[in-house]
Design a protein around this motif. Structure first.
Motif, PDB file in Angstrom:
ATOM      1  N   LEU A   1      34.604  59.218  67.385  1.00  0.00           N
ATOM      2  CA  LEU A   1      34.874  60.115  66.276  1.00  0.00           C
ATOM      3  C   LEU A   1      34.663  59.347  64.977  1.00  0.00           C
ATOM      4  O   LEU A   1      34.890  58.143  64.925  1.00  0.00           O
ATOM      5  N   ILE A   2      34.256  60.061  63.948  1.00  0.00           N
ATOM      6  CA  ILE A   2      34.139  59.466  62.620  1.00  0.00           C
ATOM      7  C   ILE A   2      35.108  60.180  61.683  1.00  0.00           C
ATOM      8  O   ILE A   2      35.149  61.411  61.623  1.00  0.00           O
ATOM      9  N   GLY A   3      35.890  59.394  60.962  1.00  0.00           N
ATOM     10  CA  GLY A   3      36.790  59.941  59.949  1.00  0.00           C
ATOM     11  C   GLY A   3      36.440  59.359  58.590  1.00  0.00           C
ATOM     12  O   GLY A   3      36.142  58.155  58.487  1.00  0.00           O
TER      13      GLY A   3
ATOM     14  N   LEU B   1      26.588  51.133  67.558  1.00  0.00           N
ATOM     15  CA  LEU B   1      26.965  52.425  68.106  1.00  0.00           C
ATOM     16  C   LEU B   1      25.874  53.446  67.827  1.00  0.00           C
ATOM     17  O   LEU B   1      25.235  53.421  66.775  1.00  0.00           O
ATOM     18  N   SER B   2      25.677  54.348  68.774  1.00  0.00           N
ATOM     19  CA  SER B   2      24.615  55.336  68.658  1.00  0.00           C
ATOM     20  C   SER B   2      25.119  56.608  67.985  1.00  0.00           C
ATOM     21  O   SER B   2      26.233  57.071  68.255  1.00  0.00           O
ATOM     22  N   LEU B   3      24.290  57.191  67.132  1.00  0.00           N
ATOM     23  CA  LEU B   3      24.652  58.429  66.442  1.00  0.00           C
ATOM     24  C   LEU B   3      24.910  59.558  67.429  1.00  0.00           C
ATOM     25  O   LEU B   3      25.778  60.411  67.198  1.00  0.00           O
ATOM     26  N   ASN B   4      24.192  59.566  68.558  1.00  0.00           N
ATOM     27  CA  ASN B   4      24.369  60.662  69.520  1.00  0.00           C
ATOM     28  C   ASN B   4      25.655  60.548  70.322  1.00  0.00           C
ATOM     29  O   ASN B   4      25.960  61.432  71.143  1.00  0.00           O
ATOM     30  N   LYS B   5      26.418  59.478  70.104  1.00  0.00           N
ATOM     31  CA  LYS B   5      27.722  59.337  70.746  1.00  0.00           C
ATOM     32  C   LYS B   5      28.856  59.859  69.858  1.00  0.00           C
ATOM     33  O   LYS B   5      30.013  59.885  70.276  1.00  0.00           O
ATOM     34  N   VAL B   6      28.521  60.254  68.631  1.00  0.00           N
ATOM     35  CA  VAL B   6      29.527  60.767  67.706  1.00  0.00           C
ATOM     36  C   VAL B   6      29.800  62.236  68.040  1.00  0.00           C
ATOM     37  O   VAL B   6      28.922  63.092  67.891  1.00  0.00           O
ATOM     38  N   GLN B   7      31.005  62.543  68.495  1.00  0.00           N
ATOM     39  CA  GLN B   7      31.358  63.924  68.841  1.00  0.00           C
ATOM     40  C   GLN B   7      31.403  64.805  67.608  1.00  0.00           C
ATOM     41  O   GLN B   7      30.908  65.926  67.610  1.00  0.00           O
ATOM     42  N   CYS B   8      32.009  64.293  66.565  1.00  0.00           N
ATOM     43  CA  CYS B   8      32.166  65.066  65.333  1.00  0.00           C
ATOM     44  C   CYS B   8      32.585  64.136  64.204  1.00  0.00           C
ATOM     45  O   CYS B   8      33.009  62.999  64.431  1.00  0.00           O
ATOM     46  N   ILE B   9      32.457  64.665  62.986  1.00  0.00           N
ATOM     47  CA  ILE B   9      32.848  63.933  61.789  1.00  0.00           C
ATOM     48  C   ILE B   9      33.885  64.756  61.039  1.00  0.00           C
ATOM     49  O   ILE B   9      33.700  65.950  60.820  1.00  0.00           O
ATOM     50  N   GLY B  10      34.970  64.109  60.648  1.00  0.00           N
ATOM     51  CA  GLY B  10      35.988  64.756  59.835  1.00  0.00           C
ATOM     52  C   GLY B  10      36.045  64.106  58.467  1.00  0.00           C
ATOM     53  O   GLY B  10      35.972  62.873  58.360  1.00  0.00           O
ATOM     54  N   ILE B  11      36.144  64.930  57.430  1.00  0.00           N
ATOM     55  CA  ILE B  11      36.151  64.413  56.062  1.00  0.00           C
ATOM     56  C   ILE B  11      37.322  65.010  55.293  1.00  0.00           C
ATOM     57  O   ILE B  11      37.576  66.216  55.365  1.00  0.00           O
ATOM     58  N   GLY B  12      38.019  64.166  54.557  1.00  0.00           N
ATOM     59  CA  GLY B  12      39.050  64.624  53.639  1.00  0.00           C
ATOM     60  C   GLY B  12      38.577  64.419  52.215  1.00  0.00           C
ATOM     61  O   GLY B  12      38.141  63.322  51.859  1.00  0.00           O
ATOM     62  N   THR B  13      38.638  65.485  51.393  1.00  0.00           N
ATOM     63  CA  THR B  13      38.246  65.382  49.990  1.00  0.00           C
ATOM     64  C   THR B  13      39.378  65.884  49.100  1.00  0.00           C
ATOM     65  O   THR B  13      40.143  66.761  49.508  1.00  0.00           O
ATOM     66  N   PRO B  14      39.494  65.362  47.881  1.00  0.00           N
ATOM     67  CA  PRO B  14      40.599  65.767  47.015  1.00  0.00           C
ATOM     68  C   PRO B  14      40.399  67.163  46.423  1.00  0.00           C
ATOM     69  O   PRO B  14      39.274  67.654  46.305  1.00  0.00           O
ATOM     70  N   GLY B  15      41.521  67.789  46.054  1.00  0.00           N
ATOM     71  CA  GLY B  15      41.463  69.080  45.386  1.00  0.00           C
ATOM     72  C   GLY B  15      41.507  70.253  46.338  1.00  0.00           C
ATOM     73  O   GLY B  15      41.940  70.152  47.490  1.00  0.00           O
TER      74      GLY B  15
ATOM     75  N   ALA C   1      45.311  56.169  56.941  1.00  0.00           N
ATOM     76  CA  ALA C   1      45.857  57.410  57.508  1.00  0.00           C
ATOM     77  C   ALA C   1      44.907  58.579  57.290  1.00  0.00           C
ATOM     78  O   ALA C   1      44.767  59.445  58.160  1.00  0.00           O
ATOM     79  N   GLY C   2      44.249  58.634  56.132  1.00  0.00           N
ATOM     80  CA  GLY C   2      43.320  59.725  55.849  1.00  0.00           C
ATOM     81  C   GLY C   2      42.117  59.717  56.767  1.00  0.00           C
ATOM     82  O   GLY C   2      41.638  60.767  57.201  1.00  0.00           O
ATOM     83  N   VAL C   3      41.622  58.533  57.073  1.00  0.00           N
ATOM     84  CA  VAL C   3      40.507  58.382  58.004  1.00  0.00           C
ATOM     85  C   VAL C   3      40.916  58.873  59.395  1.00  0.00           C
ATOM     86  O   VAL C   3      40.203  59.653  60.051  1.00  0.00           O
ATOM     87  N   MET C   4      42.093  58.450  59.837  1.00  0.00           N
ATOM     88  CA  MET C   4      42.572  58.817  61.170  1.00  0.00           C
ATOM     89  C   MET C   4      42.839  60.315  61.258  1.00  0.00           C
ATOM     90  O   MET C   4      42.435  60.977  62.218  1.00  0.00           O
ATOM     91  N   GLY C   5      43.512  60.855  60.253  1.00  0.00           N
ATOM     92  CA  GLY C   5      43.813  62.281  60.261  1.00  0.00           C
ATOM     93  C   GLY C   5      42.558  63.134  60.221  1.00  0.00           C
ATOM     94  O   GLY C   5      42.465  64.151  60.917  1.00  0.00           O
ATOM     95  N   SER C   6      41.571  62.735  59.424  1.00  0.00           N
ATOM     96  CA  SER C   6      40.319  63.490  59.332  1.00  0.00           C
ATOM     97  C   SER C   6      39.605  63.533  60.678  1.00  0.00           C
ATOM     98  O   SER C   6      39.102  64.581  61.102  1.00  0.00           O
ATOM     99  N   ALA C   7      39.533  62.391  61.344  1.00  0.00           N
ATOM    100  CA  ALA C   7      38.853  62.327  62.639  1.00  0.00           C
ATOM    101  C   ALA C   7      39.590  63.159  63.693  1.00  0.00           C
ATOM    102  O   ALA C   7      38.967  63.908  64.456  1.00  0.00           O
ATOM    103  N   LEU C   8      40.918  63.030  63.743  1.00  0.00           N
ATOM    104  CA  LEU C   8      41.700  63.758  64.737  1.00  0.00           C
ATOM    105  C   LEU C   8      41.677  65.260  64.469  1.00  0.00           C
ATOM    106  O   LEU C   8      41.638  66.080  65.393  1.00  0.00           O
ATOM    107  N   ASN C   9      41.689  65.637  63.204  1.00  0.00           N
ATOM    108  CA  ASN C   9      41.586  67.055  62.845  1.00  0.00           C
ATOM    109  C   ASN C   9      40.233  67.623  63.269  1.00  0.00           C
ATOM    110  O   ASN C   9      40.155  68.743  63.794  1.00  0.00           O
TER     111      ASN C   9
END
Length: 322
Positions: A4-6, A59-73, A304-312
């Protein structure tokens, strides 16, 4: 191994991390946001930072299940759109669509503070508590609430803008266009403003000797000066804690959290901030609330933001695949 990517996009820095499917943080990269260069530049930088992180870890891009991003506002998490961010100067940026198309990976976008607090609720200082109120103090000030594992969004996904509660004793204009917002003084730049104001009033501080250019002062500098018994720095932390308490008092009465987690860069100050915060809250909130609330610093202040974004993102992807 699937991963996962956060990503935590702040007004100052972008922090990108790779996690395994259990939520363990494997590696991170931090780069400057450079928001003044515009949304297209920042989005390209997000993509290149992900690619650099994967390359560094072989690490291979095709192994990334999903990307989660947190942005302000204000963020529409369903469409993945940054509706409005004062700190990034973004309006209606379809971030999830742009990055998902560019990288051919499912991308989910949410508010950065919600992601931070979710990370702390699942795997940090809020773990084991049913009702978590989290606050981040950095470039700005905001809050989020997690109740029994679920984020509270409010109407229009706009809940949690603690930094824009108006405070009577604050008179300056905020970046949002309103006057008297709490984050004008309760934030990393806000603490610097307090120092600058005290120097302008004729107060002596070791900070002005270390930084002739007062704009270069950081919250870490104020913490260091606090430990050297610098009176101005001690006064700034006291004032910051007291003002934050006033902002949190209403949230405590409305939400009745089990734990309040204080995160963001200023949280590295620890008890320098938490002591005056607890003291002031004790004066203005009924004891029946306070005897059951824990107030603590975040466990994963920087990530924490990285972890939460990925898990979300993983949760959102699982919901789509049901």
């Amino acid at each position: 191994m699937d991963i996962l990517i956060g990503i935590d996009v702040g007004g100052t820095n972008i922090v990108c991390g790779v996690l395994d499917l259990e939520g363990n943080l494997l590696d991170t990269i931090k780069v400057k946001t450079e928001a003044e260069k515009g949304s297209e530049y920042v989005i390209r930088k997000i993509q290149s930072t992900v690619e650099e992180l994967l390359f560094r870890g072989n690490l291979s891009l095709n192994k990334v299940q999903c990307i989660g991003i947190g942005t302000p506002g204000f963020v529409d998490p369903i469409e993945g759109v940054s509706i409005y961010s004062a700190n990034l100067n973004w309006r209606n940026i379809p971030l999830a669509k742009i990055l998902s198309k560019a990288m051919n990976i499912p991308v989910f976008v949410d508010n950065d503070v919600r992601m931070y607090v979710l990370g702390e609720a699942i795997a940090g200082a809020g773990k084991g508590f049913e009702h978590v109120l989290g606050v981040t103090i950095g470039t700005g000030l905001a809050a989020a609430s997690v109740n029994q594992g679920r984020l509270f969004y409010g109407g229009g996904f706009m809940a949690g803008e603690l930094g824009h509660i108006p405070i009577e004793e604050i008179h300056q204009k905020c970046n949002c266009g309103m006057v008297g917002c709490l984050e004008i003084l309760v934030s990393a730049p806000g603490m610097v403003r307090q120092v600058q104001s005290k120097i302008a009033e004729g107060n002596k501080t070791i900070l002005s000797k270390k930084h002739p250019d007062l704009s270069k002062i950081t919250s870490a500098d104020i913490s260091a000066a606090f430990d050297l018994n610098d009176l101005v720095s001690q006064q700034v932390f006291k004032k910051t804690g007291e003002l934050l308490a006033k902002g949190l008092a209403s949230a405590i009465l409305l939400l009745s959290p089990d734990v309040i987690v204080i995160g963001g860069g200023v949280a590295f100050a620890g008890e320098r901030l938490l002591a005056p915060l607890r003291n002031e809250i004790g004066k203005i909130v009924h004891s029946e609330y306070l005897k059951r609330i824990k107030i603590t610093a975040a466990a994963h202040i920087e990530y924490a933001g990285v972890m939460g974004s990925a898990l979300n993102a993983r949760q959102r992807l699982e919901q789509l695949n049901v």
